[in-house]
Design a protein around this motif. Structure first.
Motif, PDB file in Angstrom:
ATOM      1  N   VAL A 106       0.887  -1.251   0.087  1.00  0.00           N
ATOM      2  CA  VAL A 106      -0.036   0.069  -0.020  1.00  0.00           C
ATOM      3  C   VAL A 106       0.750   1.086   0.038  1.00  0.00           C
ATOM      4  CG1 VAL A 106      -1.743   1.243   1.341  1.00  0.00           C
ATOM      5  CG2 VAL A 106      -1.817  -1.116   1.188  1.00  0.00           C
ATOM      6  N   ILE A 107       0.702   1.983  -0.873  1.00  0.00           N
ATOM      7  CA  ILE A 107       1.471   3.520  -1.033  1.00  0.00           C
ATOM      8  C   ILE A 107       0.329   4.536  -0.665  1.00  0.00           C
ATOM      9  CG2 ILE A 107       2.840   4.916  -2.690  1.00  0.00           C
ATOM     10  CD1 ILE A 107       4.146   2.157  -3.603  1.00  0.00           C
ATOM     11  N   ILE A 108       0.617   5.340   0.061  1.00  0.00           N
ATOM     12  CA  ILE A 108      -0.410   6.634   0.307  1.00  0.00           C
ATOM     13  C   ILE A 108       0.703   7.852  -0.103  1.00  0.00           C
ATOM     14  CG2 ILE A 108      -1.862   7.627   1.867  1.00  0.00           C
ATOM     15  CD1 ILE A 108      -2.288   4.976   3.166  1.00  0.00           C
ATOM     16  N   VAL A 109       0.228   8.517  -0.743  1.00  0.00           N
ATOM     17  CA  VAL A 109       0.985   9.859  -1.033  1.00  0.00           C
ATOM     18  C   VAL A 109       0.146  11.031  -1.314  1.00  0.00           C
ATOM     19  CG1 VAL A 109       2.576   8.519  -2.288  1.00  0.00           C
ATOM     20  CG2 VAL A 109       0.985   9.492  -3.557  1.00  0.00           C
ATOM     21  N   GLY A 110       0.635  12.245  -0.953  1.00  0.00           N
ATOM     22  CA  GLY A 110      -0.119  13.508  -0.938  1.00  0.00           C
ATOM     23  C   GLY A 110       0.729  14.513  -1.448  1.00  0.00           C
ATOM     24  N   GLY A 111       0.171  15.122  -2.690  1.00  0.00           N
ATOM     25  CA  GLY A 111       0.847  16.195  -3.339  1.00  0.00           C
ATOM     26  C   GLY A 111       2.019  15.788  -3.888  1.00  0.00           C
ATOM     27  N   THR A 112       3.139  16.684  -3.691  1.00  0.00           N
ATOM     28  CA  THR A 112       4.447  16.405  -4.195  1.00  0.00           C
ATOM     29  C   THR A 112       5.254  14.935  -3.355  1.00  0.00           C
ATOM     30  OG1 THR A 112       5.424  17.886  -2.948  1.00  0.00           O
ATOM     31  CG2 THR A 112       4.961  18.911  -4.986  1.00  0.00           C
ATOM     32  N   VAL A 176     -13.444  12.560  -4.258  1.00  0.00           N
ATOM     33  CA  VAL A 176     -13.197  13.735  -3.407  1.00  0.00           C
ATOM     34  C   VAL A 176     -12.940  13.344  -2.130  1.00  0.00           C
ATOM     35  CG1 VAL A 176     -14.069  15.705  -2.738  1.00  0.00           C
ATOM     36  CG2 VAL A 176     -14.670  15.323  -5.245  1.00  0.00           C
ATOM     37  N   GLY A 177     -12.057  13.985  -1.335  1.00  0.00           N
ATOM     38  CA  GLY A 177     -11.892  13.535   0.020  1.00  0.00           C
ATOM     39  C   GLY A 177     -10.475  13.649   0.450  1.00  0.00           C
ATOM     40  N   LEU A 178     -10.184  13.461   1.647  1.00  0.00           N
ATOM     41  CA  LEU A 178      -8.567  13.315   2.030  1.00  0.00           C
ATOM     42  C   LEU A 178      -8.287  11.798   2.004  1.00  0.00           C
ATOM     43  CD1 LEU A 178      -8.776  15.342   5.412  1.00  0.00           C
ATOM     44  CD2 LEU A 178      -7.856  15.962   3.005  1.00  0.00           C
ATOM     45  N   VAL A 179      -6.992  11.227   1.683  1.00  0.00           N
ATOM     46  CA  VAL A 179      -6.522  10.100   1.437  1.00  0.00           C
ATOM     47  C   VAL A 179      -7.095   9.240   2.655  1.00  0.00           C
ATOM     48  CG1 VAL A 179      -4.685  10.662   0.051  1.00  0.00           C
ATOM     49  CG2 VAL A 179      -4.005  10.704   2.307  1.00  0.00           C
ATOM     50  N   THR A 180      -7.038   9.780   3.968  1.00  0.00           N
ATOM     51  CA  THR A 180      -7.417   8.941   4.848  1.00  0.00           C
ATOM     52  C   THR A 180      -8.884   8.340   4.914  1.00  0.00           C
ATOM     53  OG1 THR A 180      -7.973  11.008   6.137  1.00  0.00           O
ATOM     54  CG2 THR A 180      -6.001   9.983   6.725  1.00  0.00           C
ATOM     55  N   ARG A 181      -9.820   9.053   4.142  1.00  0.00           N
ATOM     56  CA  ARG A 181     -11.040   8.533   3.896  1.00  0.00           C
ATOM     57  C   ARG A 181     -10.959   7.012   3.228  1.00  0.00           C
ATOM     58  NH1 ARG A 181     -15.400  11.852   0.193  1.00  0.00           N
ATOM     59  NH2 ARG A 181     -17.155  10.084  -0.022  1.00  0.00           N
ATOM     60  N   ARG A 193       0.561  -8.370   7.688  1.00  0.00           N
ATOM     61  CA  ARG A 193       1.907  -8.849   6.867  1.00  0.00           C
ATOM     62  C   ARG A 193       2.068  -8.091   5.943  1.00  0.00           C
ATOM     63  NH1 ARG A 193       4.028 -14.038   8.034  1.00  0.00           N
ATOM     64  NH2 ARG A 193       4.621 -14.144   5.891  1.00  0.00           N
ATOM     65  N   ALA A 194       1.116  -6.943   5.645  1.00  0.00           N
ATOM     66  CA  ALA A 194       1.389  -6.102   4.410  1.00  0.00           C
ATOM     67  C   ALA A 194       2.451  -5.152   4.582  1.00  0.00           C
ATOM     68  CB  ALA A 194      -0.154  -5.281   4.135  1.00  0.00           C
ATOM     69  N   LYS A 195       2.756  -4.532   3.622  1.00  0.00           N
ATOM     70  CA  LYS A 195       3.652  -3.347   3.699  1.00  0.00           C
ATOM     71  C   LYS A 195       3.109  -2.082   3.185  1.00  0.00           C
ATOM     72  CE  LYS A 195       7.085  -6.399   4.914  1.00  0.00           C
ATOM     73  NZ  LYS A 195       8.164  -6.741   3.871  1.00  0.00           N
ATOM     74  N   ALA A 196       3.447  -0.767   3.819  1.00  0.00           N
ATOM     75  CA  ALA A 196       3.071   0.550   3.601  1.00  0.00           C
ATOM     76  C   ALA A 196       4.368   1.567   3.192  1.00  0.00           C
ATOM     77  CB  ALA A 196       1.992   0.844   4.397  1.00  0.00           C
ATOM     78  N   VAL A 197       4.021   2.443   2.365  1.00  0.00           N
ATOM     79  CA  VAL A 197       4.776   3.654   2.155  1.00  0.00           C
ATOM     80  C   VAL A 197       3.883   4.584   2.251  1.00  0.00           C
ATOM     81  CG1 VAL A 197       6.501   4.953   0.951  1.00  0.00           C
ATOM     82  CG2 VAL A 197       6.721   2.601   0.850  1.00  0.00           C
ATOM     83  N   VAL A 198       4.230   5.746   3.275  1.00  0.00           N
ATOM     84  CA  VAL A 198       3.497   7.092   3.299  1.00  0.00           C
ATOM     85  C   VAL A 198       4.314   8.133   3.271  1.00  0.00           C
ATOM     86  CG1 VAL A 198       1.804   8.224   4.747  1.00  0.00           C
ATOM     87  CG2 VAL A 198       2.116   5.786   5.042  1.00  0.00           C
ATOM     88  N   VAL A 199       3.966   9.180   2.249  1.00  0.00           N
ATOM     89  CA  VAL A 199       4.816  10.356   1.959  1.00  0.00           C
ATOM     90  C   VAL A 199       3.926  11.472   1.610  1.00  0.00           C
ATOM     91  CG1 VAL A 199       6.559  11.513   0.695  1.00  0.00           C
ATOM     92  CG2 VAL A 199       6.606   8.827   1.078  1.00  0.00           C
ATOM     93  N   ALA A 203       0.837  16.457   8.419  1.00  0.00           N
ATOM     94  CA  ALA A 203      -0.352  16.021   9.037  1.00  0.00           C
ATOM     95  C   ALA A 203      -1.038  14.815   8.023  1.00  0.00           C
ATOM     96  CB  ALA A 203      -1.239  17.076   9.174  1.00  0.00           C
ATOM     97  N   MET A 204      -0.939  14.914   7.013  1.00  0.00           N
ATOM     98  CA  MET A 204      -1.608  13.799   6.188  1.00  0.00           C
ATOM     99  C   MET A 204      -0.554  12.297   6.592  1.00  0.00           C
ATOM    100  SD  MET A 204       0.159  12.281   3.237  1.00  0.00           S
ATOM    101  CE  MET A 204      -0.249  10.683   2.635  1.00  0.00           C
ATOM    102  N   MET A 205       0.842  12.466   6.979  1.00  0.00           N
ATOM    103  CA  MET A 205       1.327  11.282   6.922  1.00  0.00           C
ATOM    104  C   MET A 205       1.185  10.775   8.529  1.00  0.00           C
ATOM    105  SD  MET A 205       5.306  11.369   5.565  1.00  0.00           S
ATOM    106  CE  MET A 205       5.782  12.655   6.599  1.00  0.00           C
ATOM    107  N   ARG A 206       0.603  11.545   9.283  1.00  0.00           N
ATOM    108  CA  ARG A 206       0.397  11.173  10.715  1.00  0.00           C
ATOM    109  C   ARG A 206      -0.997  10.571  10.647  1.00  0.00           C
ATOM    110  NH1 ARG A 206       1.136  15.833  12.732  1.00  0.00           N
ATOM    111  NH2 ARG A 206      -1.108  16.662  12.977  1.00  0.00           N
ATOM    112  N   PHE A 207      -1.909  11.067  10.086  1.00  0.00           N
ATOM    113  CA  PHE A 207      -3.291  10.560  10.157  1.00  0.00           C
ATOM    114  C   PHE A 207      -3.289   9.086   9.165  1.00  0.00           C
ATOM    115  CE2 PHE A 207      -4.205  14.712  12.004  1.00  0.00           C
ATOM    116  CZ  PHE A 207      -4.794  14.282  12.996  1.00  0.00           C
ATOM    117  N   SER A 208      -2.408   9.303   8.180  1.00  0.00           N
ATOM    118  CA  SER A 208      -2.698   8.144   7.174  1.00  0.00           C
ATOM    119  C   SER A 208      -2.002   6.805   7.923  1.00  0.00           C
ATOM    120  CB  SER A 208      -1.814   8.312   5.953  1.00  0.00           C
ATOM    121  OG  SER A 208      -2.349   9.460   5.081  1.00  0.00           O
TER     122      SER A 208
END
Length: 264
Positions: A106-112, A176-181, A193-199, A203-208
């Protein structure tokens, strides 16, 4: 890393791609080892230098996606194909794709934030046999702020893509909506056992990360990047220091088990 880590070298601009009015990708010549999530110091004499994350890696070139936000980047935006920039690096540890192989990813990214992790996304888009399921959640402020639109069209064929914006505009048909939604909607066989990258923004990283932990992700299976703290690249100026860590040297990529302790 280059032997003369203080000394910049000349790099020729091979191509320029406009994403928005203030965000361009410059493809610049470079031969050597480099990983997604590492960064270069880009400089222009008399104007200074700025740390820029690697947003793509090719044969004899790297992509640097740059936002026009100050004196140095203003001047960079006056350069075009065939012009040259001074660079030094690469610096930092970057992302190691081996950490995510054979896993649900799972990869979660915000903006740049999509820029430093773009190489990881590209790798597992092209090497689907080396991972299990893959979900990419990418959030931007508005449809006009979306970067790498052509890439997203290609990636959605190879993974579960959730592309969302904070605010809708007339005629926009997407999410529409924040990534956390959308974190609760991720389909996983075994979250523990899943892996995740958050960038992305802090605030977006913290809540993600909070959302991933609620889903059952293990802290040691989550990676974050503190690229916004990058400065001189070699840990000498001290601006990147958080506690006993130097983000330019020890990071900017950290497993969450370490990253959660780096409060600044």
């Amino acid at each position: 890393m280059r032997k003369q880590e203080y000394a910049p070298f000349l790099s020729q601009i091979q191509g320029v791609k406009k994403h928005t009015d203030i965000e361009y990708t410059f493809s610049v010549s470079y031969s050597g080892e480099v990983k997604p999530g590492q960064f270069f110091e880009v400089s222009i004499p008399k104007y200074g230098e700025a740390p820029i994350s690697v947003s793509g890696i090719g044969k004899d070139y790297v992509d640097l996606t740059i936002r026009r936000v100050g004196k140095v980047t203003d001047e960079v935006f006056e350069r075009y194909q065939g012009d040259k920039l001074f660079m030094r690096g690469p610096y930092g540890n970057g992302f190691d794709v081996n950490d995510y192989k054979d896993s649900e990813l799972v990869i979660i990214v915000g903006g740049t934030g999509v820029s430093p992790v773009r190489g990881v996304i590209e790798y597992f888009s092209e090497h689907r046999e080396q991972r299990q399921s893959m979900t990419l959640i990418a959030g931007f402020k508005s449809p006009h702020d979306i970067l790498f639109k052509d890439d997203f069209k290609r990636w959605e064929k190879h993974m579960n893509l959730i592309l969302t914006v904070d605010g809708a505009e007339e005629g926009y048909q997407g999410r529409v909506g924040l990534v956390t939604r959308y974190i609760p909607e991720i389909k996983l066989a075994d979250a523990s056992r899943a892996k995740a990258v958050v960038v992305g923004p802090p605030a977006m990283m913290r809540f993600s990360v909070m959302g991933l932990l609620e889903r059952g992700f293990a802290e040691e299976h989550i990676w974050v990047s503190y690229e916004r703290k990058m400065c001189c690249g070699i840990g000498k100026c001290g601006h990147c220091r958080i506690g006993h860590k130097y983000v330019c040297v020890d990071g900017p990529v950290f497993p969450y088990t370490i990253g959660k302790k780096l409060l600044d």
